[in-house]
Design an enzyme around this catalytic site. Structure first.
Site, PDB file in Angstrom:
ATOM      1  N   PRO A 101       0.833  -1.212   0.000  1.00 40.32           N
ATOM      2  CA  PRO A 101       0.000   0.000   0.000  1.00 40.32           C
ATOM      3  C   PRO A 101       0.867   1.263   0.000  1.00 40.32           C
ATOM      4  CG  PRO A 101      -0.534  -1.452   1.875  1.00 40.32           C
ATOM      5  CD  PRO A 101       0.654  -2.044   1.178  1.00 40.32           C
ATOM      6  N   GLY A 103       1.826   5.053   0.914  1.00 35.11           N
ATOM      7  CA  GLY A 103       1.554   5.923   2.068  1.00 35.11           C
ATOM      8  C   GLY A 103       1.296   5.135   3.336  1.00 35.11           C
ATOM      9  N   GLY A 105       3.873   3.496   5.131  1.00 39.75           N
ATOM     10  CA  GLY A 105       5.081   3.273   5.931  1.00 39.75           C
ATOM     11  C   GLY A 105       5.652   1.879   5.715  1.00 39.75           C
ATOM     12  N   LEU A 106       5.269   1.242   4.591  1.00 43.43           N
ATOM     13  CA  LEU A 106       5.721  -0.130   4.343  1.00 43.43           C
ATOM     14  C   LEU A 106       6.757  -0.192   3.224  1.00 43.43           C
ATOM     15  CD1 LEU A 106       2.271  -1.965   4.692  1.00 43.43           C
ATOM     16  CD2 LEU A 106       4.035  -1.638   6.422  1.00 43.43           C
ATOM     17  N   GLY A 107       7.294   0.967   2.863  1.00 39.08           N
ATOM     18  CA  GLY A 107       8.435   0.988   1.941  1.00 39.08           C
ATOM     19  C   GLY A 107       8.063   0.941   0.476  1.00 39.08           C
ATOM     20  N   SER A 108       6.853   1.378   0.109  1.00 34.79           N
ATOM     21  CA  SER A 108       6.439   1.233  -1.292  1.00 34.79           C
ATOM     22  C   SER A 108       7.384   1.972  -2.242  1.00 34.79           C
ATOM     23  CB  SER A 108       4.996   1.697  -1.492  1.00 34.79           C
ATOM     24  OG  SER A 108       4.871   3.050  -1.138  1.00 34.79           O
ATOM     25  N   SER A 109       7.813   3.180  -1.884  1.00 36.13           N
ATOM     26  CA  SER A 109       8.634   3.952  -2.831  1.00 36.13           C
ATOM     27  C   SER A 109      10.008   3.302  -3.018  1.00 36.13           C
ATOM     28  CB  SER A 109       8.775   5.409  -2.382  1.00 36.13           C
ATOM     29  OG  SER A 109       9.370   5.478  -1.110  1.00 36.13           O
ATOM     30  N   ALA A 110      10.631   2.892  -1.932  1.00 36.35           N
ATOM     31  CA  ALA A 110      11.953   2.256  -2.060  1.00 36.35           C
ATOM     32  C   ALA A 110      11.826   0.920  -2.800  1.00 36.35           C
ATOM     33  CB  ALA A 110      12.577   2.048  -0.679  1.00 36.35           C
ATOM     34  N   ASP A 152      15.177   2.540   4.723  1.00 36.23           N
ATOM     35  CA  ASP A 152      14.207   1.859   3.852  1.00 36.23           C
ATOM     36  C   ASP A 152      14.901   1.181   2.672  1.00 36.23           C
ATOM     37  OD1 ASP A 152      12.247   2.889   5.481  1.00 36.23           O
ATOM     38  OD2 ASP A 152      10.994   3.608   3.835  1.00 36.23           O
TER      39      ASP A 152
HETATM   40  O1  PMV Z   1       9.113   5.494   4.586  1.00 37.33           O
HETATM   41  P1  PMV Z   1       8.582   5.362   5.960  1.00 37.33           P
HETATM   42  O2  PMV Z   1       7.262   6.021   6.140  1.00 37.33           O
HETATM   43  O3  PMV Z   1       8.665   3.967   6.468  1.00 37.33           O
HETATM   44  O4  PMV Z   1       9.555   6.222   6.924  1.00 37.33           O
HETATM   45  C1  PMV Z   1      10.916   5.973   7.003  1.00 37.33           C
HETATM   46  C2  PMV Z   1      11.428   6.170   8.359  1.00 37.33           C
HETATM   47  C3  PMV Z   1      11.767   7.601   8.805  1.00 37.33           C
HETATM   48  O5  PMV Z   1      12.617   7.428   9.930  1.00 37.33           O
HETATM   49  C4  PMV Z   1      10.520   8.351   9.239  1.00 37.33           C
HETATM   50  C5  PMV Z   1      12.479   8.415   7.746  1.00 37.33           C
HETATM   51  C6  PMV Z   1      13.881   7.923   7.425  1.00 37.33           C
HETATM   52  O6  PMV Z   1      14.410   8.360   6.411  1.00 37.33           O
HETATM   53  O7  PMV Z   1      14.473   7.147   8.184  1.00 37.33           O
END
Ligand code: PMV
Length: 318
Positions: A101, A103, A105-110, A152
């Protein structure tokens, strides 16, 4: 030419998000059950040399050249070509499919950056190694939010549980116990960029308090590392909960995330916390296998949009 593919998992942050941007340790785990898969298909020579991007997750079907140079997909391909010293992408269609999903926080963009770099470099005939892929994915994280820690892209590229401190060598966690997590979606999209920026602003105006919260979070990550190595589920759960309260104090949690964390704990989880940037997204709960069903139901009844089960066997993940 046969289709060439590349894939990458999702991830959860077990502890240390936000504080990790300020040099504190954090722990992240790959989640293999959710993933991105990119497939590259050669296009015939009469196709004007164009590269077609077809990304179902963001409903994008477009010619690569019409995307802005800073669009994450175009930028990923540019970085891969540059790493290979190649000036031009051969005609192809790139299909991007993800079960992670956005947005959340599960790393979709990376995960998209890693899967796409793998597929594109393999299609060109020179698959990049993981270190080079990790560099590309880090640059893409920079596009999304200017000061990423790098956690990430690292956990997703190498697919291994990591004890991560910014700008230091990666430390893989090699431990044997199996961890069963429930990942419950609050139904509200988080924004890592917004959350990171908000924390930075508040840190600027209230430096002592924020530094002290960051250092308490860092101490949790260090204790968590020991608890993981020893397979102490009850201790891991307590540390997750303590981390959640510190994230509340950083103002990155929401009422919905708080209520899902409480629901999971009430229903018998060892512990739970929001995971990732926050301001929406997911909570993760460490649960005893015999209570998986009960806790899942409690989360759904109390407003989770959906619940994913993630089994992390730390030794197998290595
Ligand atoms: O991408 P997210 O939403 O899992 O956030 C990454 C973790 C943060 O500590 C908030 C940002 C980072 O660059 O470490």
């Amino acid at each position: 030419m046969p289709a060439i593919s590349g894939s990458a998992p999702g991830k959860v942050i077990l502890c240390g998000e936000h504080a990790v941007v300020y040099g504190q340790p954090a722990i992240a785990l790959p989640v293999i059950g959710i993933q991105t898969r990119c497939v590259v298909l050669a296009r015939p020579a009469d196709s004007n040399g164009s590269v077609i991007i077809n990304d179902s997750a963001i409903d994008l079907k477009s010619d690569l050249a019409s995307l802005s140079p800073d669009h994450p997909i175009r930028k990923t391909i540019t970085l891969v070509l540059s790493a290979l010293s190649i000036s031009h992408m051969p005609a192809c269609e790139i299909q991007i499919r993800s079960t992670i999903p956005i947005g959340g926080g599960l790393g979709s963009s990376a995960s998209v950056a890693v899967a796409l770099s793998r597929a594109v470099s393999a299609f060109i005939g020179h698959p990049l190694d993981d270190d080079a892929i990790n560099e590309v994915a880090f640059e893409i994280e920079r596009l999304h939010h200017k000061t990423p820690s790098g956690i990430d892209n690292s956990v997703i590229t190498y697919g291994r549980p990591v004890f991560f401190i910014k700008n230091t060598p990666l430390e893989w966690l090699d431990i044997s116990s199996e961890l069963l997590f429930l990942i419950a979606n609050s139904g509200i999209k988080g924004s890592t960029a917004k959350a990171v920026m908000q924390v930075r602003e508040n840190w600027g105006t209230n430096r002592d308090m924020y530094e002290s919260i960051f250092s308490d979070i860092g101490a949790i990550s260090t204790t968590m590392r020991k608890a993981l190595l020893a397979g102490l589920h009850i201790e891991i759960g307590k540390l997750m909960e303590a981390n959640h309260y510190l994230l509340q104090r950083l103002n990155v949690s929401t009422l919905k995330l708080d209520s899902l964390v409480e629901t999971a704990i009430h229903a018998g989880a060892y512990g739970a916390k929001m995971s990732g940037g926050g301001l929406g997204g997911n909570i993760i709960a460490l649960v005893p296998p015999e209570k998986e069903e009960l806790i899942t139901q409690a989360l759904i009844t109390n407003g989770a949009k959906n619940v994913i089960t993630a089994r992390v066997n730390l030794r197998e993940a290595n």
